[in-house]
Write an enzyme that holds these catalytic residues in place. Structure first.
Site, PDB file in Angstrom:
ATOM      1  N   SER A 120       0.538  -1.365  -0.238  1.00 35.67           N
ATOM      2  CA  SER A 120       0.297   0.096   0.035  1.00 35.67           C
ATOM      3  C   SER A 120       0.477   0.953   0.323  1.00 35.67           C
ATOM      4  O   SER A 120       1.818   1.219  -0.571  1.00 35.67           O
ATOM      5  CB  SER A 120      -0.713  -0.185   1.485  1.00 35.67           C
ATOM      6  OG  SER A 120      -1.481  -1.255   0.704  1.00 35.67           O
ATOM      7  N   LYS A 172     -22.418  17.889   5.017  1.00 36.02           N
ATOM      8  CA  LYS A 172     -21.341  18.593   6.428  1.00 36.02           C
ATOM      9  C   LYS A 172     -20.957  17.449   6.977  1.00 36.02           C
ATOM     10  O   LYS A 172     -22.034  17.384   7.794  1.00 36.02           O
ATOM     11  CB  LYS A 172     -21.430  19.904   6.573  1.00 36.02           C
ATOM     12  CG  LYS A 172     -20.553  20.449   7.795  1.00 36.02           C
ATOM     13  CD  LYS A 172     -19.169  20.967   7.031  1.00 36.02           C
ATOM     14  CE  LYS A 172     -18.157  21.993   7.959  1.00 36.02           C
ATOM     15  NZ  LYS A 172     -16.590  21.390   7.466  1.00 36.02           N
TER      16      LYS A 172
END
Length: 302
Positions: A120, A172
């Site tokens: 990764s 949000k």
């Protein structure tokens, strides 16, 4: 009279004892200060090959990054052997390290040696070098992006806890522990993950020049052994430090130059207890890494 003499002798003995202890303590303090000063002022004399090691979960570490910048600007260092033993880590620190290794590689030859794991984000950092060496059993690849979030909304509802959130838009603060994701927030999160994934795979395409078939295989999130990675082109060779030195020779570097080990990590000031606890959690995160909440280049080796 005799009693006073004995008391005087005893007093002198105590004075000498504490004087000797004070001298020893002062010497220890001096040695500690001298050791730290000499380490800080220690300069590399003559041409060298630097050997550095990136290990553990990749996160923010200014000391490590500054050390690499020093190596970039040190003309006495003619080449770098970068050992990597990492399961990946956070997105931005992995990107920062990739950029630093690439900048280093543009100034002097860099060869990566993968240890037990370079997956990764660890693989992303490797892409900064032109040449990558691994062991047969190294775990690498796992090219992908993972974000995980817990949600306690239903549990909170059952026990009578209600969260009131006042915000400028529905997206949000999403994902949230106490609000259920909706279709819009899921699409937004997936869009962000996809964009970071495109960035990562773009680096693979640019730096490794894989065939279309191998590129598709390499970027499906799978982890590979070193031997598998060699077959599809994610690495260049199976080997060790001798192979790295032979590669550097092809870049015009004298393989007999002295090798200077440079520590990328500051000496820990934690207590023994903190070190033990930190080591436990570090090992747990590495071995059970779904590498979590903060959008991490993650690997899963359960």
């Amino acid at each position: 009279m005799q009693e006073n003499l004995l008391m005087s002798l005893e007093s002198n003995k105590n004075v000498k004892k504490w004087r000797n202890i004070s001298i020893v303590m002062l010497l220890l303090v001096f040695l500690i200060i001298f050791s730290k000063t000499s380490n800080k002022s220690k300069e590399i004399s003559g041409d060298k090959i630097a050997e550095i090691k990136l290990e553990g979960v990749i996160d923010v570490n200014d000391y490590r990054d500054d050390k690499i910048r020093e190596i970039i600007n040190n003309d006495k260092i003619k080449a770098v052997i970068l050992e990597i033993d990492s399961p990946g880590g956070m997105v931005t620190p992995s990107e920062v390290l990739y950029d630093l290794v690439l900048a280093l590689n543009q100034k002097k030859p860099v060869v990566v040696i993968m240890d037990s794991m370079a997956a990764s984000g660890g693989y992303m950092v490797s892409l900064g070098a032109d040449y990558i060496i691994a062991k047969n059993t190294t775990l690498t690849g796992s090219i992908g992006v993972l974000m995980q979030s817990y949600n306690f909304a239903r549990l909170a509802d059952k026990i009578g806890v209600e969260l009131k959130a006042y915000k400028s838009s529905d997206l949000k603060g999403m994902p949230s522990y106490f609000e259920l994701n909706n279709k819009q927030s899921n699409l937004a999160m997936q869009s962000m993950i996809n964009d970071v994934f495109d960035y990562f795979t773009g680096l693979v395409k640019q730096r490794r020049k894989l065939t279309d078939k191998n590129f598709k295989l390499a970027t499906n999130g799978q982890a590979f052994t070193g031997r598998q990675a060699l077959k599809i082109g994610l690495i260049d060779e199976i080997g060790d430090k001798n192979n790295a030195l032979n590669y550097l020779k092809t870049k015009g570097i004298n393989k007999n130059l002295p090798i200077q080990k440079i520590e990328l990590y500051e000496e820990s000031k934690m207590s023994l207890f903190q070190k033990i606890v930190g080591e436990f959690y570090s090992n747990f995160e590495t071995k059970n890494s779904n590498s979590g909440l903060m959008m991490i280049y993650g690997s899963n080796y359960n």
